[in-house]
Design a protein around this motif. Structure first.
Motif, PDB file in Angstrom:
ATOM      1  N   ARG A   1       0.798  -1.214   0.000  1.00 48.21           N
ATOM      2  CA  ARG A   1       0.000   0.000   0.000  1.00 48.21           C
ATOM      3  C   ARG A   1       0.837   1.274   0.000  1.00 48.21           C
ATOM      4  O   ARG A   1       0.507   2.254   0.624  1.00 48.21           O
ATOM      5  CB  ARG A   1      -0.962   0.007   1.203  1.00 48.21           C
ATOM      6  CG  ARG A   1      -2.099  -0.967   0.996  1.00 48.21           C
ATOM      7  CD  ARG A   1      -3.195  -0.705   1.967  1.00 48.21           C
ATOM      8  NE  ARG A   1      -2.832  -1.044   3.312  1.00 48.21           N
ATOM      9  CZ  ARG A   1      -3.170  -0.338   4.372  1.00 48.21           C
ATOM     10  NH1 ARG A   1      -3.847   0.755   4.237  1.00 48.21           N
ATOM     11  NH2 ARG A   1      -2.823  -0.737   5.556  1.00 48.21           N
ATOM     12  N   ILE A   2       1.981   1.197  -0.647  1.00 51.43           N
ATOM     13  CA  ILE A   2       2.748   2.430  -0.814  1.00 51.43           C
ATOM     14  C   ILE A   2       2.076   3.182  -1.928  1.00 51.43           C
ATOM     15  O   ILE A   2       1.804   2.617  -2.970  1.00 51.43           O
ATOM     16  CB  ILE A   2       4.187   2.133  -1.235  1.00 51.43           C
ATOM     17  CG1 ILE A   2       4.899   1.432  -0.122  1.00 51.43           C
ATOM     18  CG2 ILE A   2       4.896   3.405  -1.664  1.00 51.43           C
ATOM     19  CD1 ILE A   2       5.894   2.245   0.615  1.00 51.43           C
ATOM     20  N   ASN A   3       1.791   4.436  -1.701  1.00 47.82           N
ATOM     21  CA  ASN A   3       1.220   5.134  -2.823  1.00 47.82           C
ATOM     22  C   ASN A   3       1.800   6.528  -2.945  1.00 47.82           C
ATOM     23  O   ASN A   3       1.905   7.280  -2.004  1.00 47.82           O
ATOM     24  CB  ASN A   3      -0.304   5.000  -2.767  1.00 47.82           C
ATOM     25  CG  ASN A   3      -1.020   6.163  -2.241  1.00 47.82           C
ATOM     26  OD1 ASN A   3      -0.829   7.240  -2.746  1.00 47.82           O
ATOM     27  ND2 ASN A   3      -1.839   5.941  -1.225  1.00 47.82           N
ATOM     28  N   LEU A   4       2.291   6.779  -4.138  1.00 45.90           N
ATOM     29  CA  LEU A   4       2.867   8.088  -4.407  1.00 45.90           C
ATOM     30  C   LEU A   4       1.722   9.005  -4.750  1.00 45.90           C
ATOM     31  O   LEU A   4       1.038   8.770  -5.731  1.00 45.90           O
ATOM     32  CB  LEU A   4       3.798   7.995  -5.618  1.00 45.90           C
ATOM     33  CG  LEU A   4       5.176   7.421  -5.362  1.00 45.90           C
ATOM     34  CD1 LEU A   4       5.805   7.020  -6.663  1.00 45.90           C
ATOM     35  CD2 LEU A   4       6.024   8.431  -4.653  1.00 45.90           C
ATOM     36  N   ARG A   5       1.513  10.009  -3.934  1.00 47.77           N
ATOM     37  CA  ARG A   5       0.402  10.880  -4.257  1.00 47.77           C
ATOM     38  C   ARG A   5       0.733  11.659  -5.532  1.00 47.77           C
ATOM     39  O   ARG A   5       1.838  12.150  -5.704  1.00 47.77           O
ATOM     40  CB  ARG A   5       0.134  11.848  -3.126  1.00 47.77           C
ATOM     41  CG  ARG A   5      -1.189  12.545  -3.356  1.00 47.77           C
ATOM     42  CD  ARG A   5      -1.395  13.611  -2.358  1.00 47.77           C
ATOM     43  NE  ARG A   5      -1.816  13.047  -1.080  1.00 47.77           N
ATOM     44  CZ  ARG A   5      -2.081  13.836  -0.052  1.00 47.77           C
ATOM     45  NH1 ARG A   5      -1.944  15.123  -0.139  1.00 47.77           N
ATOM     46  NH2 ARG A   5      -2.475  13.310   1.081  1.00 47.77           N
ATOM     47  N   GLU A   6      -0.238  11.747  -6.420  1.00 46.77           N
ATOM     48  CA  GLU A   6       0.038  12.391  -7.695  1.00 46.77           C
ATOM     49  C   GLU A   6       0.271  13.886  -7.500  1.00 46.77           C
ATOM     50  O   GLU A   6      -0.405  14.542  -6.717  1.00 46.77           O
ATOM     51  CB  GLU A   6      -1.133  12.176  -8.632  1.00 46.77           C
ATOM     52  CG  GLU A   6      -0.684  12.080 -10.061  1.00 46.77           C
ATOM     53  CD  GLU A   6      -1.758  11.452 -10.908  1.00 46.77           C
ATOM     54  OE1 GLU A   6      -2.488  12.238 -11.513  1.00 46.77           O
ATOM     55  OE2 GLU A   6      -1.865  10.219 -10.948  1.00 46.77           O
ATOM     56  N   VAL A   7       1.256  14.392  -8.193  1.00 41.55           N
ATOM     57  CA  VAL A   7       1.584  15.806  -8.053  1.00 41.55           C
ATOM     58  C   VAL A   7       0.716  16.615  -9.001  1.00 41.55           C
ATOM     59  O   VAL A   7       0.578  16.281 -10.166  1.00 41.55           O
ATOM     60  CB  VAL A   7       3.074  16.039  -8.373  1.00 41.55           C
ATOM     61  CG1 VAL A   7       3.377  17.520  -8.440  1.00 41.55           C
ATOM     62  CG2 VAL A   7       3.930  15.367  -7.343  1.00 41.55           C
ATOM     63  N   ASN A   8       0.110  17.645  -8.469  1.00 43.58           N
ATOM     64  CA  ASN A   8      -0.666  18.535  -9.313  1.00 43.58           C
ATOM     65  C   ASN A   8       0.293  19.517  -9.970  1.00 43.58           C
ATOM     66  O   ASN A   8       0.744  20.466  -9.350  1.00 43.58           O
ATOM     67  CB  ASN A   8      -1.695  19.268  -8.452  1.00 43.58           C
ATOM     68  CG  ASN A   8      -2.581  20.156  -9.282  1.00 43.58           C
ATOM     69  OD1 ASN A   8      -2.384  20.282 -10.490  1.00 43.58           O
ATOM     70  ND2 ASN A   8      -3.551  20.759  -8.652  1.00 43.58           N
ATOM     71  N   PHE A   9       0.612  19.249 -11.224  1.00 50.94           N
ATOM     72  CA  PHE A   9       1.669  20.019 -11.866  1.00 50.94           C
ATOM     73  C   PHE A   9       1.273  21.479 -12.092  1.00 50.94           C
ATOM     74  O   PHE A   9       2.129  22.348 -12.198  1.00 50.94           O
ATOM     75  CB  PHE A   9       2.078  19.364 -13.188  1.00 50.94           C
ATOM     76  CG  PHE A   9       3.450  19.762 -13.632  1.00 50.94           C
ATOM     77  CD1 PHE A   9       4.559  19.382 -12.906  1.00 50.94           C
ATOM     78  CD2 PHE A   9       3.641  20.550 -14.754  1.00 50.94           C
ATOM     79  CE1 PHE A   9       5.833  19.775 -13.287  1.00 50.94           C
ATOM     80  CE2 PHE A   9       4.911  20.941 -15.148  1.00 50.94           C
ATOM     81  CZ  PHE A   9       6.005  20.544 -14.408  1.00 50.94           C
ATOM     82  N   ASN A  10      -0.033  21.733 -12.108  1.00 49.91           N
ATOM     83  CA  ASN A  10      -0.471  23.120 -12.282  1.00 49.91           C
ATOM     84  C   ASN A  10       0.005  24.014 -11.146  1.00 49.91           C
ATOM     85  O   ASN A  10       0.289  25.188 -11.341  1.00 49.91           O
ATOM     86  CB  ASN A  10      -1.990  23.194 -12.379  1.00 49.91           C
ATOM     87  CG  ASN A  10      -2.462  22.784 -13.758  1.00 49.91           C
ATOM     88  OD1 ASN A  10      -1.708  22.920 -14.720  1.00 49.91           O
ATOM     89  ND2 ASN A  10      -3.668  22.279 -13.847  1.00 49.91           N
ATOM     90  N   GLU A  11       0.077  23.430  -9.959  1.00 46.36           N
ATOM     91  CA  GLU A  11       0.557  24.208  -8.814  1.00 46.36           C
ATOM     92  C   GLU A  11       1.975  24.704  -9.060  1.00 46.36           C
ATOM     93  O   GLU A  11       2.354  25.776  -8.605  1.00 46.36           O
ATOM     94  CB  GLU A  11       0.544  23.345  -7.542  1.00 46.36           C
ATOM     95  CG  GLU A  11      -0.839  23.157  -6.972  1.00 46.36           C
ATOM     96  CD  GLU A  11      -0.886  22.067  -5.926  1.00 46.36           C
ATOM     97  OE1 GLU A  11       0.116  21.364  -5.730  1.00 46.36           O
ATOM     98  OE2 GLU A  11      -1.943  21.914  -5.303  1.00 46.36           O
ATOM     99  N   ILE A  12       2.748  23.893  -9.775  1.00 44.71           N
ATOM    100  CA  ILE A  12       4.124  24.284 -10.058  1.00 44.71           C
ATOM    101  C   ILE A  12       4.160  25.271 -11.225  1.00 44.71           C
ATOM    102  O   ILE A  12       4.893  26.251 -11.189  1.00 44.71           O
ATOM    103  CB  ILE A  12       4.975  23.040 -10.340  1.00 44.71           C
ATOM    104  CG1 ILE A  12       5.075  22.236  -9.042  1.00 44.71           C
ATOM    105  CG2 ILE A  12       6.349  23.400 -10.831  1.00 44.71           C
ATOM    106  CD1 ILE A  12       5.152  20.782  -9.234  1.00 44.71           C
TER     107      ILE A  12
END
Lengths: 173, 352
Positions: B16-27
């Protein structure tokens, strides 16, 4: 005869109104520079004492200040808040250029106000403080000029209006 | 190769490792329009693996992904050859800096002094430029010349292998010290442990308890406007940007926590505050730089705490064979090693 008197009266009245309207521009300019100084004081308070982020501070200032100049702050808030990559300088400049026609401020005033946008929000609070002090001095100067012009040209416009009306009436009679 | 890939995926599911998706718009929002439009054209595969974006005045725009540097061409493609690539100018850096600070550098004086700003999404922007010194310490940075956008990706679930060693009873945990050399993922592990303690772990019959976090360097919670951008659990209170010693005492008095968590203790006043916490009956989790217990014991102030057995569990991390490897979990009161194999945390499987 009676009709003549009425027409002359109307002529005299309308020309003096035109004169008054011309002089109004001068007195409004003085008032609006004062309003601008007051609202910048408000903006300064927001920045220095509440550390409000600039877009929010712009919005608050727009709500508080006189309607005649609130457009500048409102427009800047809108541009900054859209997060479309404007710099403060760009946003402030385009807001001033867009809104200046709705005010009685002159081109010279506009240039000074636009210059203010260059260092707004940049640097720490001390920098901001001196920056606000500087714009205040510049606006004071503009206000003095405006008062002088109001005394000179404003009164002249008023009188010119009445005199012009009288002249037309005399010629017509 | 194909098989290996499959295996990795099943491991991920199991643990259950989960990489939270990055909201690229924030960047993208912190970049000027010109760069924004270029980066939009870059292939999504690369974007998902971007670790850093670097802006330096009069130098090329550099994207760091998959451990390599990429340039961006005039038509918005990532390349490794310096040919027809986009250069960053002073205006771009200045505008980005304004966007990063939300046009309010004056409101972020402390952050600028520390050299970085946390933005929405918990990403951190490092700043370099000309510093202004007053009374021997950095007052502010003016003439910003370089920005480093470090994209933060959470590793949710990486503490699940460790948490069972830390649970004392259904509503209490052991005092824990995490020893780790730099860049071994101690903050990541700490964050996930905080999340688990705060949310509770049903499989070990552990109820969630109140956790208070003093986040001096905004690394644990990645707070933006005081709100943590990373998942640190539902019963967690966080003091962002507060000096640890002061923060710990404030939190004990104000938030009635069961557990206090901080990062990187070391100064005398931190130790004093920890003792205060022990006296108040609050459990704590903290981290310290070091390679082993012996090395940590060389520091006078910490060795006193260790010798008094204030820490009931000590976790030693290592970056060999991989970042985030748990080398040992020690029950310090009984002096015994609890785990019999290496645990990976950032990776997601046991090494045997």
């Amino acid at each position: 005869m009676q009709l003549k008197i009425v027409i002359c009266g109307i002529l005299l009245f309308s020309s003096s109104v035109v004169g008054y309207l011309f002089s109004l521009r001068y007195s409004l300019r003085v008032k609006q520079i004062s309003y601008l100084q007051n609202s910048l004081k408000g903006l300064e308070t927001e920045i220095l004492y509440y550390s409000t982020p600039l877009p929010m501070a712009m919005q608050k200032t727009a709500c508080r200040c006189n309607k005649s100049i609130s457009g500048i702050f409102d427009e800047t808030f809108r541009l900054l808040n859209s997060r479309n990559g404007y710099s403060i300088e760009e946003a402030w400049k385009s807001a001033v250029l867009k809104q200046i026609n709705n005010t009685s401020l002159t081109k010279e005033d506009a240039e000074i106000i636009i210059g203010f946008g260059k260092d707004l929000g940049v640097g720490d609070k001390e920098v901001q403080k001196s920056h606000f002090r500087f714009i205040n001095i510049l606006l004071d100067e503009q206000k003095n000029k405006a008062v002088y012009e109001q005394n000179k040209n404003g009164k002249m416009c008023n009188r010119l209006g009445i005199l012009l009306g009288l002249a037309i009436v005399i010629i017509l009679i | 190769m194909e098989k290996l890939k499959d295996e990795k995926i099943t491991f991920k599911k199991n643990n259950r490792i989960n990489l939270r998706e990055v909201n690229f718009n924030e960047i993208l929002e912190i970049l000027p329009i010109k760069l924004r439009n270029l980066l939009k054209n870059i292939s999504p595969d690369l974007i998902n693996e971007i670790e850093e974006i670097r802006l330096r005045v009069d130098k090329p725009l550099i994207i760091n992904a998959r451990g390599q540097d990429y340039f961006v061409t005039n038509d918005g493609k990532a390349t490794r050859i310096q040919h027809k690539i986009i250069m960053v100018n002073k205006f771009d850096v200045d505008t980005s800096f304004q966007l990063v600070t939300n046009y309010s550098a004056y409101a972020l004086e402390e952050e600028i002094k520390n050299g970085f700003i946390t933005i929405k999404g918990g990403h951190r922007i490092g700043i370099s430029g000309k510093t202004i010194i007053e009374k021997g310490s950095v007052k502010t940075i003016k003439d910003v010349s370089g920005l480093n956008v470090r994209i933060s990706r959470e590793k949710i679930g990486c503490g699940e292998k460790i948490i069972k060693y830390l649970i004392e009873s259904s509503d209490s945990i052991y005092n824990t010290l995490i020893i780790s050399p730099p860049q071994c993922g101690k903050t990541t592990i700490l964050r996930d442990i905080i999340r688990l303690i705060s949310n509770g772990v049903p499989q070990y019959n552990f109820k969630g308890i109140n956790v208070a976090v003093v986040d001096e360097r905004s690394e644990i919670g990645g707070c933006y406007n005081g709100v943590p951008q990373k998942d640190i659990g539902i019963r967690t209170d966080i003091l962002d940007g507060c000096p640890k010693a002061q923060g710990m005492i404030m939190l004990i008095r104000s938030m009635s926590p069961r557990v206090i968590a901080t990062d990187e203790i070391g100064r005398d006043e931190d130790i004093y505050a920890l003792k205060e916490a022990i006296n108040a009956g609050v459990k704590f989790i903290t981290t310290i730089h070091g390679d082993s217990i012996e090395e940590v014991c060389r520091r006078n102030n910490i060795s006193e705490l260790i010798e008094n057995k204030a820490f009931e569990r000590i976790i030693v991390l290592s970056n060999r064979p991989k970042v985030g490897t748990v080398r040992k979990i020690i029950d310090y009161k009984r002096n015994r090693v609890l785990n019999d194999m290496l645990l990976f945390d950032r990776g997601d499987f046991f090494a045997t």
